[in-house]
Design an enzyme around this catalytic site. Structure first.
Site, PDB file in Angstrom:
ATOM      1  N   GLU A  72      12.028  -2.206  11.968  1.00  0.00           N
ATOM      2  CA  GLU A  72      11.478  -1.125  11.158  1.00  0.00           C
ATOM      3  C   GLU A  72      10.299  -0.460  11.874  1.00  0.00           C
ATOM      4  O   GLU A  72       9.378  -1.144  12.313  1.00  0.00           O
ATOM      5  CB  GLU A  72      10.974  -1.800   9.875  1.00  0.00           C
ATOM      6  CG  GLU A  72      10.855  -0.953   8.682  1.00  0.00           C
ATOM      7  CD  GLU A  72      10.513  -1.801   7.446  1.00  0.00           C
ATOM      8  OE1 GLU A  72       9.863  -2.869   7.583  1.00  0.00           O
ATOM      9  OE2 GLU A  72      10.887  -1.379   6.357  1.00  0.00           O
TER      10      GLU A  72
ATOM     11  N   TRP B 288       0.809  -1.221   0.000  1.00  0.00           N
ATOM     12  CA  TRP B 288       0.000   0.000   0.000  1.00  0.00           C
ATOM     13  C   TRP B 288       0.842   1.271   0.000  1.00  0.00           C
ATOM     14  O   TRP B 288       0.348   2.335  -0.291  1.00  0.00           O
ATOM     15  CB  TRP B 288      -0.933   0.008   1.236  1.00  0.00           C
ATOM     16  CG  TRP B 288      -0.210  -0.294   2.513  1.00  0.00           C
ATOM     17  CD1 TRP B 288      -0.124  -1.506   3.130  1.00  0.00           C
ATOM     18  CD2 TRP B 288       0.569   0.601   3.317  1.00  0.00           C
ATOM     19  NE1 TRP B 288       0.657  -1.418   4.262  1.00  0.00           N
ATOM     20  CE2 TRP B 288       1.093  -0.132   4.400  1.00  0.00           C
ATOM     21  CE3 TRP B 288       0.866   1.969   3.230  1.00  0.00           C
ATOM     22  CZ2 TRP B 288       1.903   0.441   5.381  1.00  0.00           C
ATOM     23  CZ3 TRP B 288       1.678   2.542   4.198  1.00  0.00           C
ATOM     24  CH2 TRP B 288       2.176   1.778   5.254  1.00  0.00           C
ATOM     25  N   ASN B 289       2.142   1.178   0.357  1.00  0.00           N
ATOM     26  CA  ASN B 289       2.884   2.433   0.578  1.00  0.00           C
ATOM     27  C   ASN B 289       3.263   3.160  -0.712  1.00  0.00           C
ATOM     28  O   ASN B 289       3.489   4.363  -0.699  1.00  0.00           O
ATOM     29  CB  ASN B 289       4.110   2.198   1.476  1.00  0.00           C
ATOM     30  CG  ASN B 289       5.118   1.256   0.873  1.00  0.00           C
ATOM     31  OD1 ASN B 289       4.813   0.503  -0.057  1.00  0.00           O
ATOM     32  ND2 ASN B 289       6.325   1.272   1.378  1.00  0.00           N
TER      33      ASN B 289
ATOM     34  N   GLY C 173       6.818  -6.324   0.363  1.00  0.00           N
ATOM     35  CA  GLY C 173       6.068  -6.320   1.618  1.00  0.00           C
ATOM     36  C   GLY C 173       6.952  -6.790   2.757  1.00  0.00           C
ATOM     37  O   GLY C 173       8.182  -6.660   2.704  1.00  0.00           O
ATOM     38  N   SER C 174       6.323  -7.393   3.760  1.00  0.00           N
ATOM     39  CA  SER C 174       7.062  -7.717   4.978  1.00  0.00           C
ATOM     40  C   SER C 174       7.958  -8.947   4.798  1.00  0.00           C
ATOM     41  O   SER C 174       7.683  -9.832   3.979  1.00  0.00           O
ATOM     42  CB  SER C 174       6.084  -7.978   6.124  1.00  0.00           C
ATOM     43  OG  SER C 174       5.418  -9.193   5.892  1.00  0.00           O
TER      44      SER C 174
ATOM     45  N   LEU D 136      11.734  -6.843   0.650  1.00  0.00           N
ATOM     46  CA  LEU D 136      11.129  -7.009   1.983  1.00  0.00           C
ATOM     47  C   LEU D 136      11.510  -5.867   2.909  1.00  0.00           C
ATOM     48  O   LEU D 136      11.899  -4.798   2.462  1.00  0.00           O
ATOM     49  CB  LEU D 136      11.548  -8.380   2.532  1.00  0.00           C
ATOM     50  CG  LEU D 136      11.293  -9.559   1.576  1.00  0.00           C
ATOM     51  CD1 LEU D 136      11.812 -10.865   2.142  1.00  0.00           C
ATOM     52  CD2 LEU D 136       9.808  -9.669   1.233  1.00  0.00           C
TER      53      LEU D 136
ATOM     54  N   CYS E  19      10.228   1.250   2.698  1.00  0.00           N
ATOM     55  CA  CYS E  19      11.182   0.211   3.117  1.00  0.00           C
ATOM     56  C   CYS E  19      12.594   0.761   3.198  1.00  0.00           C
ATOM     57  O   CYS E  19      13.451   0.162   3.855  1.00  0.00           O
ATOM     58  CB  CYS E  19      11.172  -0.948   2.131  1.00  0.00           C
ATOM     59  SG  CYS E  19       9.554  -1.646   1.928  1.00  0.00           S
TER      60      CYS E  19
HETATM   61  C1  SIN Z   1       9.517   0.766  -0.910  1.00  0.00           C
HETATM   62  O1  SIN Z   1       9.365   1.350   0.127  1.00  0.00           O
HETATM   63  O2  SIN Z   1       9.295  -0.436  -0.983  1.00  0.00           O
HETATM   64  C2  SIN Z   1       9.993   1.428  -2.177  1.00  0.00           C
HETATM   65  C3  SIN Z   1      10.725   2.684  -1.969  1.00  0.00           C
HETATM   66  C4  SIN Z   1      11.319   3.252  -3.228  1.00  0.00           C
HETATM   67  O3  SIN Z   1      11.062   2.814  -4.343  1.00  0.00           O
HETATM   68  O4  SIN Z   1      12.089   4.180  -3.079  1.00  0.00           O
END
Ligand code: SIN
Length: 484
Positions: free
Chosen positions: A384, A151-152, A229-230, A252, A285
């Site tokens: 995280e 979702w991010n 994802g996780s 991940l 991430c």
């Molecule tokens: C992510 O948070 O999985 C992707 C971040 C990014 O593409 O910079």
């Protein structure tokens, strides 16, 4: 906004779920329902895989030029619709509208990049050991693929997978996060308008992520899965993939260290720290999660960073000028709270407590926070946080900080700020991460390989590396060659 009704996109058709069930999509800034989406189940995902399997041989035989043209058109359409797409993205995900516009441009850049890369899938001719033979190596699409996306980044995490899949000649079934299915379905609409053959792309959101994931993993026809994802779910998918020997790309969890040496350009380090930490409210991430600042400059760094982050206005991301939006849901807020409370109980001090959440009490807001005096015993330095909390520890020696930075099962992104060239190369060698930002807090870009080591995943997305994940290498040995 009146709530809108969406449909699943399967085999080129806009469909309701076979079960007849629907689910609500909620705006995290207001907690209002903004749309209803059919709740896809296993029967729907199987239908999407049937369609993908039917069209796969046809799509694999199209020319690279034809695939490139579709990807190029989709990229342009995304940019033309940037404003509408960004509004939808902000409504369902919460990130500030300016960042959402940035994400749409970022998402389109993957389609644009792979529109070009489609034309550069080369093979090899290798000198043989026998005069009558030729060794030919060709690259062929792996077959039907699936993407399970988070979702991010509701747009960019789809196009970073879909771009190379389509360029390579693979059909793809996308299972987007149930929290942000609208942007995904809008991307499907764009590809439908670009005349992507029916079945090459399906977008199938549903609430029962575990059942949908299992159905994808069990199906032998799906030859490759890309997941962001996780780490917990990544490990499960890896176990499930072994039964059908699928190829996997797993992007991940991260737990990125951000190291600032005493010789760093302080203004640059502060600015990049704010960008890195606050991008997507810290819900990426690659967000810096552990700051290690040299003891000699720690006070001034913390003061400047607290001022910089403290100047960012928090509110509904749909309002122009807002720089910090809500987190995705109540659970996300609870996790950030838990990390901060744990750190405070164990002796951390507050340098910035940020603005209070929205006056009406609605929305999943957590105020930007800066903590000092943190140490390795605290949760925030172990896992995280996925939120707008900056935790700063200090160090004195280079070897000490490299050891602390590597003291984690994660290995996605690390950042270091220094003007010392020799040190820069030592860090690039010794930090155990897939991505290193040197004097750069936002290294992500379409043409570079994105991915981690250790428990942060396997495989790379982006650039020339990303398309390899969707190609099988085939060796053709040709004998009986005359006139040699
Ligand atoms: C992510 O948070 O999985 C992707 C971040 C990014 O593409 O910079």
């Amino acid at each position: 906004m009146n709530e809108r009704l969406y449909r699943l996109y399967i085999g080129g058709q806009w469909l309701e779920a076979k079960s007849g069930r629907w689910f609500d999509v909620v705006n995290p800034a207001t907690e209002e329902v903004i749309a209803r989406v059919p709740d896809a189940g296993v029967a729907d995902i199987r239908l999407a895989i049937d369609d993908a399997a039917r069209i796969q041989p046809v799509w694999a035989q199209t020319t690279a030029g034809a695939r490139s043209a579709i990807l190029g058109r989709a990229a342009r359409l995304m940019i033309e619709r940037k404003e509408d797409l960004a509004r939808i993205l902000t409504l369902e995900e919460g990130k500030p509208i300016a960042e959402a516009r940035g994400e749409i441009a970022y998402a389109a850049s993957f389609l644009e990049w792979y529109a070009e890369e489609a034309k550069r899938v080369y093979g090899d001719l290798i000198p043989a050991s026998h005069p009558g033979k030729r060794i030919m190596v060709v690259r062929r699409p792996v077959g039907v693929t699936a993407a399970i996306t988070p979702w991010n980044f509701p747009a960019a995490m789809i196009t970073r997978k879909l771009g190379p899949a389509l360029a390579a000649g693979c059909a793809m079934v996308v299972k987007p996060s149930e929290l942000t299915p609208l942007t995904a379905l809008e991307i499907a609409r764009i590809f439908a308008e670009c005349e992507l053959p029916e079945g090459v792309l399906s977008v199938v959101p549903g609430m029962d992520a575990a059942a949908l994931g299992k159905a994808i993993m069990e199906d032998f026809r799906v030859r490759k899965v890309s997941f962001t994802g996780s780490t917990r779910v990544g490990k499960l998918l890896m176990r499930q993939a072994s039964d059908t020997m699928k190829r996997l790309s797993l992007e991940l969890g991260g737990h990125a260290p951000f190291i600032v040496f005493a010789d760093a350009d302080l203004e640059l380090a502060v600015e990049q720290a704010a960008l890195c930490k606050m991008r997507g409210m810290g819900e990426t991430c690659v967000s810096a999660n552990r700051f290690y600042v040299h003891r000699d400059i720690a006070d001034v760094f913390v003061q400047k960073l607290s001022e910089r982050i403290g100047s960012m206005g928090m509110g509904d991301g749909a309002s122009e000028g807002v720089q910090v939006g809500p987190l995705i849901n109540r659970d996300a807020v609870a996790k950030v709270k838990r990390h901060v409370e744990d750190a405070l109980e164990k002796g951390a001090r507050v340098s910035l407590a940020g603005d209070a959440p929205a006056a009406d009490g609605k929305g999943y807001f957590y105020p930007p926070t800066v903590l000092t005096n943190v140490d390795a015993s605290m949760l925030i330095m172990q896992e995280e946080t996925f939120g707008p909390v900056t935790a700063v520890a200090t160090f004195t020696e280079e070897s000490e900080v490299i050891a602390m930075a590597n003291e984690t099962p994660y290995g996605l992104a690390a950042y270091c700020f220094t003007r010392d060239m020799a040190r820069l190369f030592r860090l690039a060698d010794q930090l155990e991460y897939g991505i290193i930002g040197v004097n750069d807090g936002v290294p992500s870009t379409a043409q570079a390989p994105f991915g981690g080591v250790k428990e942060s995943g396997v495989g790379r997305e982006g650039g020339k590396y990303g398309i390899e994940e969707y190609l099988d290498v085939k060796y053709v040995s040709v004998g009986g060659v005359a006139n040699v």
